[in-house]
Design a protein around this motif. Sequence first.
Motif, PDB file in Angstrom:
ATOM      1  N   SER A 232     -51.466 -27.018   3.935  1.00  0.00           N
ATOM      2  CA  SER A 232     -52.770 -26.355   3.792  1.00  0.00           C
ATOM      3  C   SER A 232     -53.703 -26.727   4.945  1.00  0.00           C
ATOM      4  O   SER A 232     -54.485 -25.900   5.398  1.00  0.00           O
ATOM      5  CB  SER A 232     -53.434 -26.734   2.466  1.00  0.00           C
ATOM      6  OG  SER A 232     -52.809 -26.044   1.423  1.00  0.00           O
ATOM      7  N   GLU A 233     -53.608 -27.965   5.389  1.00  0.00           N
ATOM      8  CA  GLU A 233     -54.443 -28.365   6.538  1.00  0.00           C
ATOM      9  C   GLU A 233     -54.085 -27.506   7.757  1.00  0.00           C
ATOM     10  O   GLU A 233     -54.953 -27.119   8.537  1.00  0.00           O
ATOM     11  CB  GLU A 233     -54.228 -29.846   6.866  1.00  0.00           C
ATOM     12  CG  GLU A 233     -54.726 -30.799   5.786  1.00  0.00           C
ATOM     13  CD  GLU A 233     -54.513 -32.273   6.135  1.00  0.00           C
ATOM     14  OE1 GLU A 233     -55.306 -33.093   5.676  1.00  0.00           O
ATOM     15  OE2 GLU A 233     -53.549 -32.609   6.861  1.00  0.00           O
ATOM     16  N   LYS A 234     -52.780 -27.203   7.883  1.00  0.00           N
ATOM     17  CA  LYS A 234     -52.359 -26.402   9.042  1.00  0.00           C
ATOM     18  C   LYS A 234     -52.719 -24.929   8.854  1.00  0.00           C
ATOM     19  O   LYS A 234     -53.151 -24.256   9.781  1.00  0.00           O
ATOM     20  CB  LYS A 234     -50.855 -26.590   9.279  1.00  0.00           C
ATOM     21  CG  LYS A 234     -50.537 -28.020   9.703  1.00  0.00           C
ATOM     22  CD  LYS A 234     -49.184 -28.155  10.340  1.00  0.00           C
ATOM     23  CE  LYS A 234     -48.113 -28.410   9.319  1.00  0.00           C
ATOM     24  NZ  LYS A 234     -46.797 -28.617   9.930  1.00  0.00           N
ATOM     25  N   VAL A 235     -52.553 -24.430   7.606  1.00  0.00           N
ATOM     26  CA  VAL A 235     -52.931 -23.038   7.308  1.00  0.00           C
ATOM     27  C   VAL A 235     -54.426 -22.860   7.593  1.00  0.00           C
ATOM     28  O   VAL A 235     -54.848 -21.887   8.223  1.00  0.00           O
ATOM     29  CB  VAL A 235     -52.613 -22.691   5.830  1.00  0.00           C
ATOM     30  CG1 VAL A 235     -53.268 -21.380   5.420  1.00  0.00           C
ATOM     31  CG2 VAL A 235     -51.095 -22.624   5.614  1.00  0.00           C
ATOM     32  N   ALA A 236     -55.234 -23.830   7.162  1.00  0.00           N
ATOM     33  CA  ALA A 236     -56.681 -23.757   7.415  1.00  0.00           C
ATOM     34  C   ALA A 236     -56.929 -23.725   8.918  1.00  0.00           C
ATOM     35  O   ALA A 236     -57.793 -22.972   9.398  1.00  0.00           O
ATOM     36  CB  ALA A 236     -57.395 -24.943   6.775  1.00  0.00           C
ATOM     37  N   GLY A 237     -56.159 -24.502   9.674  1.00  0.00           N
ATOM     38  CA  GLY A 237     -56.299 -24.505  11.138  1.00  0.00           C
ATOM     39  C   GLY A 237     -56.030 -23.126  11.725  1.00  0.00           C
ATOM     40  O   GLY A 237     -56.759 -22.646  12.599  1.00  0.00           O
ATOM     41  N   VAL A 238     -54.980 -22.455  11.229  1.00  0.00           N
ATOM     42  CA  VAL A 238     -54.644 -21.099  11.715  1.00  0.00           C
ATOM     43  C   VAL A 238     -55.805 -20.149  11.415  1.00  0.00           C
ATOM     44  O   VAL A 238     -56.230 -19.367  12.278  1.00  0.00           O
ATOM     45  CB  VAL A 238     -53.343 -20.579  11.048  1.00  0.00           C
ATOM     46  CG1 VAL A 238     -53.114 -19.107  11.368  1.00  0.00           C
ATOM     47  CG2 VAL A 238     -52.144 -21.405  11.478  1.00  0.00           C
ATOM     48  N   LEU A 239     -56.340 -20.217  10.201  1.00  0.00           N
ATOM     49  CA  LEU A 239     -57.440 -19.310   9.817  1.00  0.00           C
ATOM     50  C   LEU A 239     -58.700 -19.592  10.637  1.00  0.00           C
ATOM     51  O   LEU A 239     -59.352 -18.662  11.122  1.00  0.00           O
ATOM     52  CB  LEU A 239     -57.729 -19.444   8.322  1.00  0.00           C
ATOM     53  CG  LEU A 239     -56.688 -18.744   7.442  1.00  0.00           C
ATOM     54  CD1 LEU A 239     -56.603 -19.400   6.085  1.00  0.00           C
ATOM     55  CD2 LEU A 239     -57.011 -17.263   7.289  1.00  0.00           C
ATOM     56  N   LEU A 240     -59.014 -20.878  10.813  1.00  0.00           N
ATOM     57  CA  LEU A 240     -60.218 -21.227  11.589  1.00  0.00           C
ATOM     58  C   LEU A 240     -60.090 -20.714  13.014  1.00  0.00           C
ATOM     59  O   LEU A 240     -61.033 -20.157  13.574  1.00  0.00           O
ATOM     60  CB  LEU A 240     -60.423 -22.748  11.596  1.00  0.00           C
ATOM     61  CG  LEU A 240     -60.882 -23.368  10.272  1.00  0.00           C
ATOM     62  CD1 LEU A 240     -60.728 -24.880  10.310  1.00  0.00           C
ATOM     63  CD2 LEU A 240     -62.332 -22.999   9.971  1.00  0.00           C
ATOM     64  N   SER A 241     -58.888 -20.862  13.577  1.00  0.00           N
ATOM     65  CA  SER A 241     -58.762 -20.440  14.973  1.00  0.00           C
ATOM     66  C   SER A 241     -58.748 -18.916  15.100  1.00  0.00           C
ATOM     67  O   SER A 241     -58.918 -18.389  16.185  1.00  0.00           O
ATOM     68  CB  SER A 241     -57.554 -21.087  15.651  1.00  0.00           C
ATOM     69  OG  SER A 241     -56.418 -20.837  14.903  1.00  0.00           O
ATOM     70  N   ARG A 242     -58.550 -18.204  13.985  1.00  0.00           N
ATOM     71  CA  ARG A 242     -58.668 -16.729  14.040  1.00  0.00           C
ATOM     72  C   ARG A 242     -60.086 -16.280  13.744  1.00  0.00           C
ATOM     73  O   ARG A 242     -60.354 -15.086  13.648  1.00  0.00           O
ATOM     74  CB  ARG A 242     -57.726 -16.083  13.014  1.00  0.00           C
ATOM     75  CG  ARG A 242     -56.281 -16.130  13.428  1.00  0.00           C
ATOM     76  CD  ARG A 242     -55.460 -15.261  12.526  1.00  0.00           C
ATOM     77  NE  ARG A 242     -55.640 -13.830  12.786  1.00  0.00           N
ATOM     78  CZ  ARG A 242     -55.070 -13.184  13.777  1.00  0.00           C
ATOM     79  NH1 ARG A 242     -54.298 -13.816  14.621  1.00  0.00           N
ATOM     80  NH2 ARG A 242     -55.272 -11.884  13.941  1.00  0.00           N
ATOM     81  N   GLY A 243     -61.005 -17.216  13.508  1.00  0.00           N
ATOM     82  CA  GLY A 243     -62.405 -16.828  13.334  1.00  0.00           C
ATOM     83  C   GLY A 243     -62.866 -16.785  11.892  1.00  0.00           C
ATOM     84  O   GLY A 243     -63.967 -16.333  11.597  1.00  0.00           O
ATOM     85  N   TYR A 244     -62.020 -17.265  10.953  1.00  0.00           N
ATOM     86  CA  TYR A 244     -62.471 -17.344   9.556  1.00  0.00           C
ATOM     87  C   TYR A 244     -63.252 -18.641   9.377  1.00  0.00           C
ATOM     88  O   TYR A 244     -63.027 -19.612  10.094  1.00  0.00           O
ATOM     89  CB  TYR A 244     -61.277 -17.355   8.598  1.00  0.00           C
ATOM     90  CG  TYR A 244     -60.544 -16.037   8.516  1.00  0.00           C
ATOM     91  CD1 TYR A 244     -60.843 -15.111   7.525  1.00  0.00           C
ATOM     92  CD2 TYR A 244     -59.545 -15.718   9.438  1.00  0.00           C
ATOM     93  CE1 TYR A 244     -60.162 -13.895   7.450  1.00  0.00           C
ATOM     94  CE2 TYR A 244     -58.868 -14.508   9.377  1.00  0.00           C
ATOM     95  CZ  TYR A 244     -59.177 -13.607   8.383  1.00  0.00           C
ATOM     96  OH  TYR A 244     -58.513 -12.411   8.312  1.00  0.00           O
TER      97      TYR A 244
END
Length: 466
Positions: free
Chosen positions: A49-61
């Motif tokens: 989940s920490e990594k999934v959150a990283g993917v979303l944050l870097s896409r602008g979420y």
Amino acid sequence: MQKAFDIGLDSLVGGELGSVPESSFLANAPQRGTFYLETFGCQMNEHDSEKVAGVLLSRGYRQVDSVEAASFVLYNTCSIREKAAQKVFSRLGEFRGVSGEPKKIGVLGCVAQQEGEKIFHRSPWVSLVCGSASYSKLPELLAQLEAGEKRVTGLDTDTDETFETELTRRDNPWRAYLTIIEGCDKACSYCVVPFTRGPERSRASDSILRELRQLAELGYTEVQFLGQTVNSYADPSSRKMKFSELLLAAAEMPGIRRVRFTTSHPRDFGRDIVEAIETSDRICNHVHLPVQSGSTRVLRAMQRTYSREEYLQKIAMMREAKKQITITSDIIVGFPGETEKEFEETLSLMEAVKYESVFSFKYSPRPNTSAQSMPDAIPEEEKSRRLAVLLELQRKIQSEANEKLAGNLFDVHVEGKSRKENQWSGHTSCYRVVNFSSSQPDLLGSYVPVKVTSATPNCLIGKHEL
Ligand code: 5AD
Ligand code: SF4
């Protein structure tokens, strides 16, 4: 899950969460809405989940902490036991007939992999279903959703990729988790993991050590290597580092003071790991080595690939080490056909090993597993009785062991501050929880010597030795 040894920080307040600075490229990411991410299950899921959150944050979420505030709601799910799997369906049920601005709902993790597209039929408001073996495709899947696709799936497990991200949003400011091996090639007859997480894939040692260096530069002093069978690690690069060599290399990293690893499989647990612990004070003297049962007959039925005697030999090897090693375990009670005598063999094994902590579970039949169709299911009440007996025994073992520790001095990594004045909490290298008093301010994140004054079955109580 029944925990006989509480490793949480009950009633204590942790440090500031997510204190790791986010990369500057986030500033340039397009604004795409908000997401809420809830995680169920094991440490691997937490870290995914920490990594999934990283993917979303870097896409602008942007991450928010309530479903109401989110335009995109994600559940990272667990299906190891039936109860865990049911939780997500009750969460999804809450969206039935809800009016207002529609939210995008995503189901990730083990239930996603297990149930697949069936989730869309049961909960038509879900638009993303993705198992952990497909997380490396998450950016593409998100792009499809953003382009307006209504139903997007990532359900392949035949991948040789591991999930590496440019940015990981880390929730624990004191201990960084790092997955070194994903999936599982064992075939325990009760376990869904080989189906939900796919085959074993190890990450190249240089990439692991590179990330560890970055973590150390960010200020982390403790790292925990993760894997379902972490010690089955097989370096895919030409360096061909053994697991024990990787531990030693990690311990040499400037800034890193503690290296942990979990979960180890008894079959692949060799003397070289014990030697690594003996060699370096930075490799924590704690091994989580699940036994599951103390009966060789049951272990065979579980396809655990070792006997009671072979397991006990591994324990003897650890107990003879030059350094005291804390040993913890997972145990299942009420496996199909487990007789009273076989259950008692588990109790006698616990007496022989004297685990410092045990996670114990009632057997839960799981889809796709071979144990699911085994005869002689144990009635629920009998499973509960066995669990209670086991917990009581473990409680007694822990009380006796912990009481003997009064007067000992431990180096404690301080991770929590109590609401009570001058009260702190943290872990020893051997992963015992210590609650202690200190007149010093600002101890969070530091390592302090603590003298044990008393103990409960679940934690040590002490005083900062100034
Ligand atoms: N029922 C009960 N416990 C289980 N575990 C795994 N599968 C099951 C099951 N079907 C337990 C094992 C494992 C831990 C993570 O969960 O003890 O080590
Ligand atoms: Fe499941 Fe066994 Fe693999 Fe552990 S080793 S994840 S219990 S199949």
